[in-house]
Design a protein around this motif. Structure first.
Motif, PDB file in Angstrom:
ATOM      1  N   SER A 222       0.886  -1.041   0.062  1.00 38.33           N
ATOM      2  CA  SER A 222      -0.133  -0.137  -0.065  1.00 38.33           C
ATOM      3  C   SER A 222       1.026   1.453   0.009  1.00 38.33           C
ATOM      4  CB  SER A 222      -0.939   0.065   1.197  1.00 38.33           C
ATOM      5  OG  SER A 222      -0.049  -0.132   2.564  1.00 38.33           O
ATOM      6  N   PHE A 223       0.506   2.391  -0.665  1.00 34.38           N
ATOM      7  CA  PHE A 223       0.971   3.501  -0.778  1.00 34.38           C
ATOM      8  C   PHE A 223       1.461   4.189   0.660  1.00 34.38           C
ATOM      9  CE2 PHE A 223       1.450   8.035  -1.449  1.00 34.38           C
ATOM     10  CZ  PHE A 223       2.697   8.083  -2.210  1.00 34.38           C
ATOM     11  N   THR A 224       0.679   4.173   1.432  1.00 35.54           N
ATOM     12  CA  THR A 224       1.055   4.831   2.854  1.00 35.54           C
ATOM     13  C   THR A 224       0.820   3.504   3.774  1.00 35.54           C
ATOM     14  OG1 THR A 224      -1.304   5.280   3.221  1.00 35.54           O
ATOM     15  CG2 THR A 224       0.483   6.921   2.430  1.00 35.54           C
ATOM     16  N   VAL A 225       1.236   3.769   5.143  1.00 34.39           N
ATOM     17  CA  VAL A 225       1.387   2.797   6.043  1.00 34.39           C
ATOM     18  C   VAL A 225      -0.024   2.682   7.048  1.00 34.39           C
ATOM     19  CG1 VAL A 225       2.197   2.089   8.455  1.00 34.39           C
ATOM     20  CG2 VAL A 225       3.784   3.032   6.562  1.00 34.39           C
ATOM     21  N   VAL A 226      -1.022   1.718   6.581  1.00 32.40           N
ATOM     22  CA  VAL A 226      -2.219   1.565   7.126  1.00 32.40           C
ATOM     23  C   VAL A 226      -2.097   0.710   8.210  1.00 32.40           C
ATOM     24  CG1 VAL A 226      -4.579   1.252   6.693  1.00 32.40           C
ATOM     25  CG2 VAL A 226      -3.056   2.635   5.206  1.00 32.40           C
ATOM     26  N   ILE A 227      -2.602   0.723   9.249  1.00 30.40           N
ATOM     27  CA  ILE A 227      -2.576  -0.132  10.370  1.00 30.40           C
ATOM     28  C   ILE A 227      -3.917  -0.265  10.966  1.00 30.40           C
ATOM     29  CG2 ILE A 227      -1.526  -0.826  12.836  1.00 30.40           C
ATOM     30  CD1 ILE A 227       0.674   1.251  12.303  1.00 30.40           C
ATOM     31  N   ASP A 228      -4.355  -1.667  10.419  1.00 20.60           N
ATOM     32  CA  ASP A 228      -5.744  -2.158  10.814  1.00 20.60           C
ATOM     33  C   ASP A 228      -6.746  -1.026  10.499  1.00 20.60           C
ATOM     34  OD1 ASP A 228      -7.433  -3.832  11.948  1.00 20.60           O
ATOM     35  OD2 ASP A 228      -7.290  -2.807  14.067  1.00 20.60           O
ATOM     36  N   GLY A 229      -6.745  -0.652   9.118  1.00 15.49           N
ATOM     37  CA  GLY A 229      -7.653   0.391   8.634  1.00 15.49           C
ATOM     38  C   GLY A 229      -7.344   1.592   9.000  1.00 15.49           C
TER      39      GLY A 229
ATOM     40  N   ASP B 150      -4.983   5.023   8.462  1.00 14.76           N
ATOM     41  CA  ASP B 150      -4.094   5.344   7.593  1.00 14.76           C
ATOM     42  C   ASP B 150      -3.166   6.341   8.343  1.00 14.76           C
ATOM     43  OD1 ASP B 150      -2.401   6.126   5.639  1.00 14.76           O
ATOM     44  OD2 ASP B 150      -4.286   6.428   4.247  1.00 14.76           O
ATOM     45  N   SER B 151      -1.932   6.133   8.418  1.00 13.86           N
ATOM     46  CA  SER B 151      -0.883   7.163   9.005  1.00 13.86           C
ATOM     47  C   SER B 151      -0.645   8.356   8.050  1.00 13.86           C
ATOM     48  CB  SER B 151       0.412   6.242   9.644  1.00 13.86           C
ATOM     49  OG  SER B 151       1.381   5.893   8.206  1.00 13.86           O
ATOM     50  N   GLY B 152      -0.538   8.056   6.915  1.00 12.07           N
ATOM     51  CA  GLY B 152      -0.205   8.987   6.168  1.00 12.07           C
ATOM     52  C   GLY B 152       1.386   9.041   5.545  1.00 12.07           C
ATOM     53  N   VAL B 153       1.692   8.128   6.386  1.00 12.30           N
ATOM     54  CA  VAL B 153       3.429   8.160   6.069  1.00 12.30           C
ATOM     55  C   VAL B 153       3.776   7.031   4.907  1.00 12.30           C
ATOM     56  CG1 VAL B 153       5.551   7.258   7.221  1.00 12.30           C
ATOM     57  CG2 VAL B 153       3.818   8.376   8.607  1.00 12.30           C
ATOM     58  N   PHE B 154       4.453   7.456   3.867  1.00 14.47           N
ATOM     59  CA  PHE B 154       5.081   6.834   2.988  1.00 14.47           C
ATOM     60  C   PHE B 154       5.415   5.207   3.304  1.00 14.47           C
ATOM     61  CE2 PHE B 154       8.196   5.450  -0.218  1.00 14.47           C
ATOM     62  CZ  PHE B 154       7.392   5.034  -1.170  1.00 14.47           C
ATOM     63  N   ASN B 155       5.348   4.161   2.374  1.00 12.32           N
ATOM     64  CA  ASN B 155       5.322   2.800   3.094  1.00 12.32           C
ATOM     65  C   ASN B 155       6.463   2.589   2.220  1.00 12.32           C
ATOM     66  OD1 ASN B 155       5.003   0.304   4.112  1.00 12.32           O
ATOM     67  ND2 ASN B 155       3.581  -0.447   2.481  1.00 12.32           N
TER      68      ASN B 155
END
Length: 269
Positions: free
Chosen positions: A196-203, A205-210
């Motif tokens: 995924s484009f950004t870091v998403v943790i259990d739905g 979205d942190s908005g941080v580039f993955n």
């Protein structure tokens, strides 16, 4: 010091600094497959004969009627992985006669019994007065049981002024890349990555580039590993803290991004 789950996770993340980088799955394993073209013609890394010589990026097999010539190269491959040998073949000379060439692959430990071969390929007849026929593509697919192999071409000559030609010899390893991250599965520490484009943790979205690391793991993959190695939410957050501290120290994320990942993790699970 007793190693806790979150300490182990931090050490796991630090190991990423030792990554050596990805390799391309489709690199040509043959050396000098165009026989010196476009530079000076040569048969570097090939052995054989008699009467095999290069010119214009091609290998020419010549000799007397009824004779044969060979050209071979030792290659290091990956055992148990599907490989494809491809090449172009044609005919030189100005006689209305046939000639043919066979491509075969041997294990280095048994150079007399081929594990795969094309059989003799005939490029057809050239009209009288012409010097060369059309070129035709050929390929051979095999899976070696051992890593070291020998690729060998053998010609059959039916007239002095007729000779087979080969060029564009390429050997590739068909190594799979399950997650499509550009890193072959056999070199990928996370062969089923979260891309995924950004870091998403259990739905969340942190908005941080993955980021994708050289060993095939992403930041999201490492956070998932934290989850699976933790017995409760507290251990999970400790692992995420170790990981984000390391990422920040390496300059991969900023302090603000560390906070965004931590906030998303706190809401998760």
């Amino acid at each position: 010091m007793m190693m806790t789950r979150h300490t182990l996770c931090g050490l796991m993340a630090a190991l990423l600094s030792l990554a050596t980088g990805a390799v391309h799955a489709q690199d040509n394993l043959i050396v000098n497959g165009t026989f010196g073209s476009p530079g000076p013609a040569s048969l570097d890394n090939w052995t054989g004969g008699p009467a095999v010589f290069p010119g214009g990026g091609l290998a020419f097999f010549v000799g007397s009627p009824g004779s044969s010539s060979t050209l071979s190269q030792s290659v290091s491959t990956t055992a148990g992985v599907e490989h494809t040998l491809s090449f172009d073949y044609g005919k030189g000379g100005d006689w209305f006669r046939s000639t043919s060439i066979n491509a075969a692959v041997y294990l280095a430990s048994n150079p007399t019994t081929p594990i795969a071969q094309t059989g003799f390929l005939n490029p057809g007849l050239a009209e009288p007065g012409t010097d060369i026929t059309d070129f035709f593509p050929a390929s051979l697919t095999f899976t070696p049981a051992e890593g070291d192999i020998v690729v060998k071409f053998t010609s059959q000559l039916y007239a002095t002024r007729v000779f087979p030609l080969i060029g564009n010899v390429v050997l590739t390893a068909e190594i799979s890349d399950t997650d499509g991250d550009g890193i072959p599965d056999d070199e990928d520490a996370c062969p089923d990555s979260d891309l995924s484009f950004t870091v998403v943790i259990d739905g969340n979205d942190s908005g941080v580039f993955n980021d994708l690391f050289d060993d095939g793991c992403t930041i999201s993959d490492l956070i998932s590993q934290c989850y699976w190695m933790s017995e409760n939410h507290g251990e999970f957050m400790s692992c995420v803290s170790d990981l984000t501290n390391w990422l920040k120290a390496e300059g991969i994320i900023s302090g603000k991004e560390k906070g965004a990942i931590t906030k998303a993790a706190a809401k998760a699970f």
